[in-house]
Design a protein around this motif. Structure first.
Motif, short mmCIF file in Angstrom:
data_model
loop_
_atom_site.label_atom_id
_atom_site.label_comp_id
_atom_site.label_asym_id
_atom_site.label_seq_id
_atom_site.Cartn_x
_atom_site.Cartn_y
_atom_site.Cartn_z
N HIS A 86 117.82 1.13 70.35
CA HIS A 86 119.11 0.53 69.99
C HIS A 86 120.20 1.59 69.78
N GLN A 87 119.99 2.80 70.27
CA GLN A 87 121.03 3.82 70.18
C GLN A 87 122.13 3.47 71.18
N PRO A 88 123.37 3.87 70.89
CA PRO A 88 124.48 3.48 71.79
C PRO A 88 124.36 4.12 73.17
N ASN A 89 124.61 3.33 74.19
CA ASN A 89 124.55 3.82 75.58
C ASN A 89 125.78 4.62 75.97
N ASN A 90 126.88 4.46 75.22
CA ASN A 90 128.11 5.17 75.57
C ASN A 90 128.26 6.48 74.80
N ALA A 91 127.24 6.89 74.08
CA ALA A 91 127.29 8.16 73.34
C ALA A 91 126.85 9.30 74.25
N PRO A 92 127.30 10.53 73.96
CA PRO A 92 126.88 11.67 74.77
C PRO A 92 125.48 12.17 74.39
N TRP A 93 124.84 11.55 73.43
CA TRP A 93 123.52 11.97 72.96
C TRP A 93 122.55 10.79 73.02
N HIS A 94 121.28 11.12 73.10
CA HIS A 94 120.23 10.09 73.07
C HIS A 94 118.90 10.76 72.78
N SER A 95 118.00 10.01 72.16
CA SER A 95 116.66 10.53 71.94
C SER A 95 115.87 10.42 73.24
N ALA A 96 114.95 11.36 73.42
CA ALA A 96 114.10 11.32 74.61
C ALA A 96 113.06 10.22 74.47
N TYR A 97 112.67 9.67 75.58
CA TYR A 97 111.61 8.67 75.65
C TYR A 97 110.65 9.15 76.72
N HIS A 98 109.43 9.38 76.34
CA HIS A 98 108.44 10.01 77.23
C HIS A 98 108.97 11.35 77.74
N GLY A 99 109.77 12.01 76.90
CA GLY A 99 110.27 13.34 77.23
C GLY A 99 111.48 13.36 78.14
N LEU A 100 112.09 12.21 78.43
CA LEU A 100 113.20 12.15 79.40
C LEU A 100 114.43 11.47 78.82
N VAL A 101 115.60 11.96 79.25
CA VAL A 101 116.89 11.35 78.91
C VAL A 101 117.78 11.42 80.14
N ARG A 102 118.54 10.39 80.38
CA ARG A 102 119.49 10.35 81.50
C ARG A 102 120.90 10.49 80.96
N GLY A 103 121.72 11.31 81.61
CA GLY A 103 123.13 11.44 81.27
C GLY A 103 123.98 11.03 82.46
N VAL A 104 125.11 10.38 82.19
CA VAL A 104 126.04 9.97 83.25
C VAL A 104 127.34 10.71 83.03
N ILE A 105 127.73 11.52 84.00
CA ILE A 105 128.96 12.31 83.93
C ILE A 105 129.95 11.74 84.94
N ARG A 106 131.11 11.34 84.46
CA ARG A 106 132.13 10.73 85.33
C ARG A 106 133.27 11.70 85.57
N VAL A 107 133.76 11.76 86.80
CA VAL A 107 134.88 12.64 87.12
C VAL A 107 136.18 12.05 86.56
N THR A 108 137.09 12.93 86.17
CA THR A 108 138.38 12.50 85.65
C THR A 108 139.52 12.82 86.59
N SER A 109 139.28 13.67 87.56
CA SER A 109 140.34 14.04 88.51
C SER A 109 140.49 12.95 89.57
N THR A 110 141.72 12.75 90.00
CA THR A 110 142.00 11.80 91.09
C THR A 110 142.56 12.52 92.30
N ALA A 111 142.23 13.80 92.43
CA ALA A 111 142.79 14.63 93.49
C ALA A 111 142.45 14.12 94.89
N ALA A 112 141.37 13.39 95.05
CA ALA A 112 140.98 12.91 96.38
C ALA A 112 141.76 11.68 96.82
N ARG A 113 142.48 11.07 95.92
CA ARG A 113 143.28 9.89 96.28
C ARG A 113 144.67 10.33 96.74
N SER A 114 145.27 9.53 97.59
CA SER A 114 146.61 9.86 98.07
C SER A 114 147.61 9.67 96.92
#
Length: 131
Positions: A86-114
């Motif tokens: 029940h830890q928050p999914n939008n936090a930059p931290w998380h406890s490991a489960y079976h030794g694994l944690v997934r992080g999602v990194i989103r780009v903030t630049s829009t340089a590729a758009r016209s």
């Protein structure tokens, strides 16, 4: 007779390090070679708690924190795959489960758009990456 199957098991040592891999984008997973700077693309990272031999410590439940130290991006969220967590999914931290944690990194630049597309989206995306 001939051996038809073989099974090997390894006992984990103590947790000594983190192994960080990129699951996407990755040519191995068919998701390309790089992120697109469109303000929407995201990278999927996998942190594994490992022992001295590099084996995942499956009983590890350490808190893992993701942080972008350079480049145009932020931590969108993290999770460990445990359906009972029940830890928050939008936090930059998380406890490991079976030794694994997934992080999602989103780009903030829009340089590729016209410039025209960035101007149009900025009119409707008042608080997002296009603002």
């Amino acid at each position: 007779g001939n051996a038809v199957a073989k099974d090997t098991r390894h006992t984990n040592g103590k947790a000594v390090a983190l192994s960080l891999t990129i699951d996407a984008p990755s040519e191995d997973t068919g998701t390309g070679r790089a992120l697109v700077l469109d303000g929407q693309d995201a990278a999927l990272l996998r942190a594994a708690v490992v022992d001295a031999a590099g084996n995942v410590v499956h009983l590890a439940n350490n808190i893992i924190t993701f942080h972008v130290i350079s480049g145009p991006g932020f931590v969108q969220g993290s999770h460990n795959g445990d359906p009972h967590c029940h830890q928050p999914n939008n936090a930059p931290w998380h406890s490991a489960y079976h030794g694994l944690v997934r992080g999602v990194i989103r780009v903030t630049s829009t340089a590729a758009r016209s410039a025209h597309e960035r101007a149009l989206i900025a009119q409707i995306d008042l608080q997002g990456p296009m603002a």
